[in-house]
Design a protein around this motif. Structure first.
Motif, PDB file in Angstrom:
ATOM      1  N   LYS A 168      -6.321 -11.572  -2.971  1.00  0.00           N
ATOM      2  CA  LYS A 168      -7.162 -12.868  -2.780  1.00  0.00           C
ATOM      3  C   LYS A 168      -8.641 -12.729  -2.941  1.00  0.00           C
ATOM      4  CE  LYS A 168      -8.844 -16.105   0.710  1.00  0.00           C
ATOM      5  NZ  LYS A 168      -8.896 -16.476   2.152  1.00  0.00           N
ATOM      6  N   HIS A 169      -9.209 -11.724  -2.485  1.00  0.00           N
ATOM      7  CA  HIS A 169     -10.786 -11.212  -2.652  1.00  0.00           C
ATOM      8  C   HIS A 169     -11.045 -10.864  -3.851  1.00  0.00           C
ATOM      9  CE1 HIS A 169     -11.926 -12.886   1.351  1.00  0.00           C
ATOM     10  NE2 HIS A 169     -11.019 -12.470   1.940  1.00  0.00           N
ATOM     11  N   LEU A 170     -10.008  -9.799  -4.371  1.00  0.00           N
ATOM     12  CA  LEU A 170     -10.314  -9.119  -5.628  1.00  0.00           C
ATOM     13  C   LEU A 170     -10.421 -10.356  -6.659  1.00  0.00           C
ATOM     14  CD1 LEU A 170      -8.524  -5.970  -5.173  1.00  0.00           C
ATOM     15  CD2 LEU A 170     -10.935  -6.054  -5.419  1.00  0.00           C
ATOM     16  N   SER A 171      -9.435 -11.331  -6.716  1.00  0.00           N
ATOM     17  CA  SER A 171      -9.547 -12.056  -7.676  1.00  0.00           C
ATOM     18  C   SER A 171     -10.690 -13.101  -7.672  1.00  0.00           C
ATOM     19  CB  SER A 171      -8.235 -13.149  -7.308  1.00  0.00           C
ATOM     20  OG  SER A 171      -8.288 -13.893  -6.249  1.00  0.00           O
ATOM     21  N   SER A 172     -11.233 -13.082  -6.653  1.00  0.00           N
ATOM     22  CA  SER A 172     -12.533 -14.000  -6.717  1.00  0.00           C
ATOM     23  C   SER A 172     -13.669 -13.367  -7.467  1.00  0.00           C
ATOM     24  CB  SER A 172     -13.192 -14.044  -5.324  1.00  0.00           C
ATOM     25  OG  SER A 172     -13.496 -12.777  -4.623  1.00  0.00           O
ATOM     26  N   ASN A 173     -13.335 -12.072  -7.820  1.00  0.00           N
ATOM     27  CA  ASN A 173     -14.296 -11.289  -8.593  1.00  0.00           C
ATOM     28  C   ASN A 173     -13.711 -11.085 -10.007  1.00  0.00           C
ATOM     29  OD1 ASN A 173     -16.922 -10.152  -9.397  1.00  0.00           O
ATOM     30  ND2 ASN A 173     -16.415  -8.258  -8.579  1.00  0.00           N
ATOM     31  N   ASN A 174     -12.499 -11.775 -10.289  1.00  0.00           N
ATOM     32  CA  ASN A 174     -11.807 -11.589 -11.485  1.00  0.00           C
ATOM     33  C   ASN A 174     -11.159 -10.118 -11.914  1.00  0.00           C
ATOM     34  OD1 ASN A 174     -12.293 -14.416 -12.482  1.00  0.00           O
ATOM     35  ND2 ASN A 174     -14.376 -13.519 -12.914  1.00  0.00           N
ATOM     36  N   ILE A 175     -10.656  -9.796 -10.520  1.00  0.00           N
ATOM     37  CA  ILE A 175     -10.108  -8.459 -10.633  1.00  0.00           C
ATOM     38  C   ILE A 175      -8.608  -8.476 -10.091  1.00  0.00           C
ATOM     39  CG2 ILE A 175     -10.077  -6.103  -9.506  1.00  0.00           C
ATOM     40  CD1 ILE A 175     -12.896  -6.460  -8.768  1.00  0.00           C
ATOM     41  N   GLN A 176      -7.729  -8.157 -11.079  1.00  0.00           N
ATOM     42  CA  GLN A 176      -6.406  -7.988 -10.884  1.00  0.00           C
ATOM     43  C   GLN A 176      -5.768  -6.829  -9.964  1.00  0.00           C
ATOM     44  OE1 GLN A 176      -3.821  -9.149 -14.396  1.00  0.00           O
ATOM     45  NE2 GLN A 176      -5.451 -10.134 -15.429  1.00  0.00           N
ATOM     46  N   LEU A 177      -4.907  -6.992  -9.207  1.00  0.00           N
ATOM     47  CA  LEU A 177      -4.384  -6.142  -8.396  1.00  0.00           C
ATOM     48  C   LEU A 177      -2.852  -6.174  -8.227  1.00  0.00           C
ATOM     49  CD1 LEU A 177      -4.380  -3.265  -6.567  1.00  0.00           C
ATOM     50  CD2 LEU A 177      -4.958  -4.875  -4.706  1.00  0.00           C
ATOM     51  N   THR A 178      -1.804  -5.240  -8.625  1.00  0.00           N
ATOM     52  CA  THR A 178      -0.602  -5.627  -8.223  1.00  0.00           C
ATOM     53  C   THR A 178      -0.233  -5.235  -6.833  1.00  0.00           C
ATOM     54  OG1 THR A 178       0.216  -3.610  -9.292  1.00  0.00           O
ATOM     55  CG2 THR A 178      -0.253  -5.226 -10.843  1.00  0.00           C
ATOM     56  N   SER A 179       0.990  -5.593  -6.421  1.00  0.00           N
ATOM     57  CA  SER A 179       1.545  -5.235  -5.140  1.00  0.00           C
ATOM     58  C   SER A 179       1.975  -3.649  -5.296  1.00  0.00           C
ATOM     59  CB  SER A 179       2.939  -5.854  -4.871  1.00  0.00           C
ATOM     60  OG  SER A 179       2.734  -7.220  -4.816  1.00  0.00           O
ATOM     61  N   ASP A 180       2.375  -3.342  -6.563  1.00  0.00           N
ATOM     62  CA  ASP A 180       2.721  -1.788  -6.699  1.00  0.00           C
ATOM     63  C   ASP A 180       1.611  -0.898  -6.408  1.00  0.00           C
ATOM     64  OD1 ASP A 180       5.397  -2.319  -6.884  1.00  0.00           O
ATOM     65  OD2 ASP A 180       5.472  -2.074  -9.137  1.00  0.00           O
ATOM     66  N   ARG A 181       0.366  -1.160  -7.134  1.00  0.00           N
ATOM     67  CA  ARG A 181      -0.853  -0.585  -6.935  1.00  0.00           C
ATOM     68  C   ARG A 181      -1.549  -0.553  -5.514  1.00  0.00           C
ATOM     69  NH1 ARG A 181      -0.385   2.827 -10.620  1.00  0.00           N
ATOM     70  NH2 ARG A 181      -0.823   1.987 -12.901  1.00  0.00           N
ATOM     71  N   PHE A 182      -1.433  -1.607  -5.126  1.00  0.00           N
ATOM     72  CA  PHE A 182      -1.749  -1.688  -3.703  1.00  0.00           C
ATOM     73  C   PHE A 182      -1.070  -0.781  -2.600  1.00  0.00           C
ATOM     74  CE2 PHE A 182      -1.772  -3.044   0.994  1.00  0.00           C
ATOM     75  CZ  PHE A 182      -3.319  -3.172   1.116  1.00  0.00           C
ATOM     76  N   SER A 183       0.561  -0.702  -2.816  1.00  0.00           N
ATOM     77  CA  SER A 183       1.209   0.069  -2.206  1.00  0.00           C
ATOM     78  C   SER A 183       0.804   1.489  -2.147  1.00  0.00           C
ATOM     79  CB  SER A 183       2.575  -0.161  -2.666  1.00  0.00           C
ATOM     80  OG  SER A 183       3.604   0.770  -1.964  1.00  0.00           O
ATOM     81  N   GLU A 184       0.449   1.936  -3.340  1.00  0.00           N
ATOM     82  CA  GLU A 184       0.002   3.327  -3.871  1.00  0.00           C
ATOM     83  C   GLU A 184      -1.068   3.569  -2.981  1.00  0.00           C
ATOM     84  OE1 GLU A 184      -0.625   4.149  -7.892  1.00  0.00           O
ATOM     85  OE2 GLU A 184       1.158   3.313  -8.720  1.00  0.00           O
ATOM     86  N   ILE A 185      -2.372   2.821  -2.889  1.00  0.00           N
ATOM     87  CA  ILE A 185      -3.302   2.783  -1.998  1.00  0.00           C
ATOM     88  C   ILE A 185      -3.333   3.021  -0.548  1.00  0.00           C
ATOM     89  CG2 ILE A 185      -5.681   1.680  -1.319  1.00  0.00           C
ATOM     90  CD1 ILE A 185      -5.699   0.380  -4.016  1.00  0.00           C
ATOM     91  N   TYR A 186      -2.353   1.959   0.006  1.00  0.00           N
ATOM     92  CA  TYR A 186      -2.059   1.966   1.183  1.00  0.00           C
ATOM     93  C   TYR A 186      -1.241   3.303   1.819  1.00  0.00           C
ATOM     94  CZ  TYR A 186       0.004  -0.002   5.630  1.00  0.00           C
ATOM     95  OH  TYR A 186       0.308  -0.205   6.732  1.00  0.00           O
ATOM     96  N   SER A 187      -0.521   4.099   0.814  1.00  0.00           N
ATOM     97  CA  SER A 187       0.397   4.954   1.383  1.00  0.00           C
ATOM     98  C   SER A 187      -0.629   6.250   1.017  1.00  0.00           C
ATOM     99  CB  SER A 187       1.528   5.306   0.101  1.00  0.00           C
ATOM    100  OG  SER A 187       2.147   6.307   0.362  1.00  0.00           O
ATOM    101  N   GLN A 188      -1.524   6.294   0.200  1.00  0.00           N
ATOM    102  CA  GLN A 188      -2.378   7.560  -0.002  1.00  0.00           C
ATOM    103  C   GLN A 188      -3.197   7.545   1.028  1.00  0.00           C
ATOM    104  OE1 GLN A 188      -4.460   7.348  -3.683  1.00  0.00           O
ATOM    105  NE2 GLN A 188      -4.751   9.847  -3.469  1.00  0.00           N
ATOM    106  N   LEU A 189      -3.648   6.259   1.713  1.00  0.00           N
ATOM    107  CA  LEU A 189      -4.436   6.533   2.831  1.00  0.00           C
ATOM    108  C   LEU A 189      -3.663   6.279   4.327  1.00  0.00           C
ATOM    109  CD1 LEU A 189      -7.514   4.470   1.117  1.00  0.00           C
ATOM    110  CD2 LEU A 189      -7.439   6.906   1.674  1.00  0.00           C
ATOM    111  N   SER A 190      -2.485   6.233   4.212  1.00  0.00           N
ATOM    112  CA  SER A 190      -1.688   6.163   5.534  1.00  0.00           C
ATOM    113  C   SER A 190      -1.985   4.925   6.166  1.00  0.00           C
ATOM    114  CB  SER A 190      -1.911   7.438   6.243  1.00  0.00           C
ATOM    115  OG  SER A 190      -1.560   8.682   5.536  1.00  0.00           O
ATOM    116  N   GLY A 191      -2.201   3.874   5.540  1.00  0.00           N
ATOM    117  CA  GLY A 191      -2.404   2.619   6.079  1.00  0.00           C
ATOM    118  C   GLY A 191      -3.496   2.504   7.388  1.00  0.00           C
ATOM    119  N   HIS A 192      -4.331   3.509   6.990  1.00  0.00           N
ATOM    120  CA  HIS A 192      -5.519   3.350   7.766  1.00  0.00           C
ATOM    121  C   HIS A 192      -6.533   2.576   7.596  1.00  0.00           C
ATOM    122  CE1 HIS A 192      -7.227   6.118  11.124  1.00  0.00           C
ATOM    123  NE2 HIS A 192      -8.178   5.405  11.241  1.00  0.00           N
TER     124      HIS A 192
END
Length: 374
Positions: free
Chosen positions: A233-257
């Motif tokens: 939602k907030h990235l799209s306000s700056n015209n940035i696209q984020l897929t669920s798969d990419r976010f999952s990579e971020i979440y996993s790499q930073l252990s959900g912290h």
């Protein structure tokens, strides 16, 4: 209201629009406090305790404009006097409607401190405060609670990093504080802390004054799907696209912290790629690690060889369930169990490493990534 330039806040609290999820936790915290149950809130640092408290206080004030909410972080306090001074400065003058009433209340209640009259440097509005005397700390604490109780307003006080009180040199402070907390029915408390072993001693040991005096809440990582929707939602306000798969990579790499994910999203928002791909994530991480390299190197250089070797091993494994297991020891050429346990104790005490239900991990998720490259 100031315009928020970057919606991924890494410090402070603005309003629910910039606060992700925690709907269930917010409701549970408010319900406990509203029903007269003080709360012990525990989680590793930077998981979002302060944000949850602020979000709950925001909702409380929205529902009841007469409610008074106070937050104080006692991490830097060293003794009873520091605690009392911070508590007093936080609540003084916030329960009265006029300067005259404040003055009358102070004169009537506070006998251990002196009134100090000043004016706001910007508006010029007269203000009154108290000059606290260290040797009168216990008397002043009693007077502060009298002040809170006499106001008859519904008050909510969050004391963050509460485990610090166990380190005070004076004996009996927990018992003293507990004696006031339990009889101040219009004041509700959140005792939050990040050092779970110390918090557990305060609230779980039968010999301690706060034993079984609160409702326990443990804060866990944000729900991944909810956090993904918030980020998109907030990235799209700056015209940035984020897929669920990419976010999952971020979440996993930073252990959900929470804080570390938030920092990375803040940096991605700043860099403003059209699409959050692997290259965009790595560039954001590179810049974050670059800014922290000197600090991490200094901390690493301050460790003994055994401590440093164990820290790197934990970082590379991400999470270590059996710290004394033969496989782990042989893989990283560590010394014997005794040396490992001694090094581990130091790393835990200094908050390089923390333990959860899954095992040991490096506290600072970015430091963990930095250590993997050593």
């Amino acid at each position: 209201m100031n315009k928020i330039l970057n919606p991924f806040l890494i410090y402070g609290y603005e309003n629910p629009d910039y606060f992700c999820d925690r709907v269930t936790e917010t409701a549970a915290l408010i319900s406990a406090l509203r029903n007269g149950r003080n709360v012990t809130l525990m989680s590793p640092r930077r998981m979002g305790k302060t944000g949850l408290i602020m979000n709950s206080f925001y909702q409380i004030r929205k529902e009841d404009e007469n409610a008074r909410c106070f937050y104080l972080d006692v991490f830097s306090t060293k003794n009873i006097s520091d605690f009392v001074s911070l508590l007093g400065k936080t609540v003084m003058g916030q329960l009265d409607s006029s300067l005259q009433k404040i003055t009358n209340t102070f004169v009537d209640i506070f006998r251990s401190s002196k009134l100090v009259f000043t004016s706001d440097p910007i508006s010029g509005v007269p203000q009154v405060s108290l000059d606290f005397h260290p040797h009168e700390a216990e008397n002043t604490l009693r007077e502060i609670f009298n002040y809170l109780q006499r106001s008859e307003k519904e008050c909510f006080i969050a004391i963050d990093e509460f485990q610090q009180v166990a380190e005070y040199p004076e004996q009996g402070f927990e018992a003293l504080l507990r004696s006031y907390v339990q009889f101040c029915s219009n004041v509700h408390f959140v005792f939050s802390g990040s050092k779970q072993h110390l918090m557990s001693r305060i609230f779980d040991e039968p010999s301690r004054p706060f034993y079984r005096s609160t409702e326990k809440m443990q804060l866990y990582p944000l729900d991944q799907a909810a956090y993904c929707a918030f980020a998109q939602k907030h990235l799209s306000s700056n015209n940035i696209q984020l897929t669920s798969d990419r976010f999952s990579e971020i979440y996993s790499q930073l252990s959900g912290h929470t804080w570390y994910i938030q920092y990375l999203l803040n940096k991605i928002y700043e860099l403003a790629p059209e699409v959050v791909d692997q290259q965009a994530i790595q560039e954001a991480l590179r810049r974050i690690l670059l800014s922290e390299t000197d600090t991490y190197q200094r901390l690493y250089d301050g460790l003994t060889r055994n401590q440093a070797q164990l820290l790197v091993a934990i970082a590379k494994e991400v999470n270590v369930a059996n710290i004394n297991g033969n496989v782990f020891i042989k893989k990283y050429n560590l010394k014997g169990t005794s040396s490992i346990n001694k090094a581990l104790q130091h790393l835990v005490d200094k908050e390089f490493v923390f333990k959860d239900k899954n095992g040991y991990s490096v506290y600072d998720r970015y430091m963990a990534l930095w250590l993997k490259n050593i």
